[in-house]
Design an enzyme around this catalytic site. Structure first.
Site, PDB file in Angstrom:
ATOM      1  N   GLY A 163       0.806  -1.214   0.000  1.00  0.00           N
ATOM      2  CA  GLY A 163       0.000   0.000   0.000  1.00  0.00           C
ATOM      3  C   GLY A 163       0.838   1.264   0.000  1.00  0.00           C
ATOM      4  O   GLY A 163       0.294   2.364   0.055  1.00  0.00           O
TER       5      GLY A 163
ATOM      6  N   LYS B 283       3.668 -11.584  -0.503  1.00  0.00           N
ATOM      7  CA  LYS B 283       3.831 -10.183  -0.919  1.00  0.00           C
ATOM      8  C   LYS B 283       4.542 -10.104  -2.278  1.00  0.00           C
ATOM      9  O   LYS B 283       4.195  -9.287  -3.134  1.00  0.00           O
ATOM     10  CB  LYS B 283       4.619  -9.398   0.138  1.00  0.00           C
ATOM     11  CG  LYS B 283       5.049  -7.987  -0.280  1.00  0.00           C
ATOM     12  CD  LYS B 283       3.854  -7.063  -0.442  1.00  0.00           C
ATOM     13  CE  LYS B 283       4.096  -5.696  -1.031  1.00  0.00           C
ATOM     14  NZ  LYS B 283       5.351  -5.069  -1.128  1.00  0.00           N
TER      15      LYS B 283
ATOM     16  N   GLU C 147       0.577  -7.550  -9.713  1.00  0.00           N
ATOM     17  CA  GLU C 147       0.456  -6.104  -9.984  1.00  0.00           C
ATOM     18  C   GLU C 147       1.127  -5.745 -11.324  1.00  0.00           C
ATOM     19  O   GLU C 147       0.569  -4.995 -12.118  1.00  0.00           O
ATOM     20  CB  GLU C 147       1.103  -5.369  -8.810  1.00  0.00           C
ATOM     21  CG  GLU C 147       1.205  -3.877  -8.912  1.00  0.00           C
ATOM     22  CD  GLU C 147       1.986  -3.327  -7.693  1.00  0.00           C
ATOM     23  OE1 GLU C 147       1.710  -3.725  -6.541  1.00  0.00           O
ATOM     24  OE2 GLU C 147       2.894  -2.504  -7.907  1.00  0.00           O
TER      25      GLU C 147
END
Ligand code: NDP
Length: 483
Positions: free
Chosen positions: A129, A182, A189
């Site tokens: 984030g 992660k 992404e």
């Protein structure tokens, strides 16, 4: 000690995370940074936070209640090892060291093992984030022991992003599991961003719409099944006009994509696990290709499609064309996420982690760059079938892929005929067709391998392992199974 949690490393991520922690009821936060100035600045700028500043590791350890809990937010790599060494020196058995940096999961596995021998707990935690998330609510992916989670869980739940009323944090699995997940998040992404970029390129070249007009298209898409943070910011970026020239900013930005390496880690790890994450790989390679101006310069005059092929892109029905691209984007996105979850599944099997894949999708709904309603569909798919071997075979995704089918093929064929690169669109489709193929030419590869290396093959019609005497009389013999 008066503080219940500490943060080491007060650059942008660490200071924002410290402020987030301090803003929650019941927390007192000790802070430490290698160079004193960052600590002084943070404490002076945020008196309301009630920070307990420390200027040595001894002072830091002394300011923490037992069991001591500290989150490291420093530059990944050697800096993390240096800070761990200091903390291990001043902490005691039962204390908890959390690394919230972007560590490679294999480093986390190594560090967890080494720290555990001192009796201190070590937790590698993925934090997603960016700086905004760290301050207002990140998605948190902690690994480490169950014992650490018992202490950390409530604190992490209080600072995490919230999606549909649920905090975006879960105990991912032991040792490096959090950093592994992660890493794959970042790989996904990359794929999602590349697919969006390809959609933009095709619309722009196919319809001649301006970036601002295409921003409207993305804003419209953001109201449907593609709704996501990345689609939303795409519209914002495309709408931006350069103040100096009055031109769309996107036309003035150098077209060479940077990368910090987590996409490459995802692909390297997938290669060693034997998981075909072709969408993530193509996205990573597309950034590499863009970043070689010298190669692009000498390649500009290479032949492209003939004039009549370029007509492939002359679009009569603009709305229908855009709808096809939307469907192709959605189908390719399903493939990319399915591949990413395949990598997590394979990593969990390889490293012995018990990872709840549906929970992972759920904690990515807030805080993360890939946050989207779409992730609910993934959670539902794994809730219905926890052992689902291929995510895209879940009924909801099969429906979506069925709807997108002909548009997806059209878009890939059109881009090839028109000479517009769409590597993520086309590799996703190739992966999909590879999965659904009744027979693959892998049979021929096995024949070739047997020919030059006597690697043997199996037959569809009888058990056993075989080798053909290619350089002899070409009879087939039964071979020892070498695998
Ligand atoms: P940086 O990665 O720029 O790291 C700077 C911090 O590391 C400073 O506090 C610096 O201390 C400290 N540091 C560097 N070397 C050492 C050392 N040898 N010993 C002790 N401290 C050292 O900071 P960010 O805030 O950008 O990121 C922190 C971590 O969070 C990184 O691992 C990053 O990958 C990760 N991360 C970052 C995200 C982002 O969006 N930026 C998102 C998610 C994770 P000093 O002030 O003394 O130089």
């Amino acid at each position: 000690g008066t503080a219940n949690i500490g943060v080491v490393g007060l650059a942008v991520m660490g200071s924002n995370l410290a402020r987030n922690l301090a803003s929650r009821e019941g927390n007192t936060v000790a802070v430490l940074n290698r160079s004193r100035s960052k600590t002084d600045e943070l404490v002076a700028a945020h008196p309301e936070a009630g920070f307990v500043p420390a200027f040595s590791y001894e002072e830091f350890a002394g300011s923490l209640q037992r069991p001591r809990t500290a989150v490291i937010m420093v530059k990944a790599g050697g800096a993390t090892d240096a800070v761990i060494e200091e903390l291990v020196r001043v902490f005691e058995p039962g204390d908890i060291i959390v690394d919230g940096g972007n560590a490679l999961f294999t480093d986390t596995i190594r560090r967890e093992k080494a720290v555990r021998e001192t009796g201190i707990n070590f937790v590698g935690m993925g934090v997603s984030g960016g700086e905004e998330g760290a301050l207002n609510g990140p998605s948190l992916m902690p690994g480490g022991s169950d014992e650490s989670w018992a202490t950390l869980g409530p604190i992490l739940r209080s600072i995490a992003a919230v999606a549909d009323g649920e905090p975006c944090v879960t105990h991912v699995g032991h040792d490096g599991a959090g950093h592994f997940v992660k890493m794959v998040h970042n790989g996904i992404e990359y794929a999602d961003m590349q697919l969006i970029a390809e959609a933009y390129d095709l619309i722009r070249r196919g319809t001649g719409k301006s970036p601002a007009e295409i921003a409207d298209v993305f804003a419209e898409w953001n109201r449907g099944e593609l709704e996501s943070y990345l689609i939303e910011i795409t519209a914002e970026v495309l709408r931006q006009v350069d103040a100096g020239t009055g031109r769309p900013l996107v036309d003035l930005i150098v077209d060479q994509a940077g990368a910090k390496g987590t996409g490459a880690w995802t692909v390297q790890t997938a290669l060693s696990l034997g998981v075909p994450v072709s969408g993530i790989a193509e996205a990573t390679f597309a950034r590499s290709l863009s970043s070689h101006p010298e190669q692009r310069e000498v390649s500009r005059e290479l032949p492209g499609p003939a004039e009549d092929s370029r007509d492939a892109l002359r679009v009569d029905d603009v709305d229908a064309f855009i709808e096809k691209i939307r469907l192709a984007l959605y189908a390719s996105k399903i493939v990319a996420y399915s591949q990413g979850f395949d990598e997590i599944r394979a990593g969990a099997a390889e490293y012995g982690w018990n990872i709840d894949l549906g929970r992972i999708a759920a904690i990515w709904r807030g805080g993360c760059i890939i946050r989207a309603q779409f992730l609910n569909r993934i959670t539902e798919a794994y809730a219905a079938t926890p052992e689902l071997p291929v995510l895209l075979t879940a009924p909801y995704f099969v429906d979506a892929l069925t709807r997108a089918q002909s548009a997806w093929r059209d878009v890939v064929a059109t881009s090839a005929r028109a000479g517009i690169p769409a590597p993520a669109f086309s590799s996703s489709l190739a992966y999909y067709d590879g999965l659904r193929a009744e027979r693959l030419p892998a049979a021929l590869i096995q024949g070739q391998r047997d020919f030059f290396g006597a690697h043997t093959y199996k037959r569809i019609d009888k058990p056993g392992t075989f080798h053909t005497l290619w350089s002899g009389d070409r009879t087939e013999i039964e071979a020892e199974d070498t695998h």
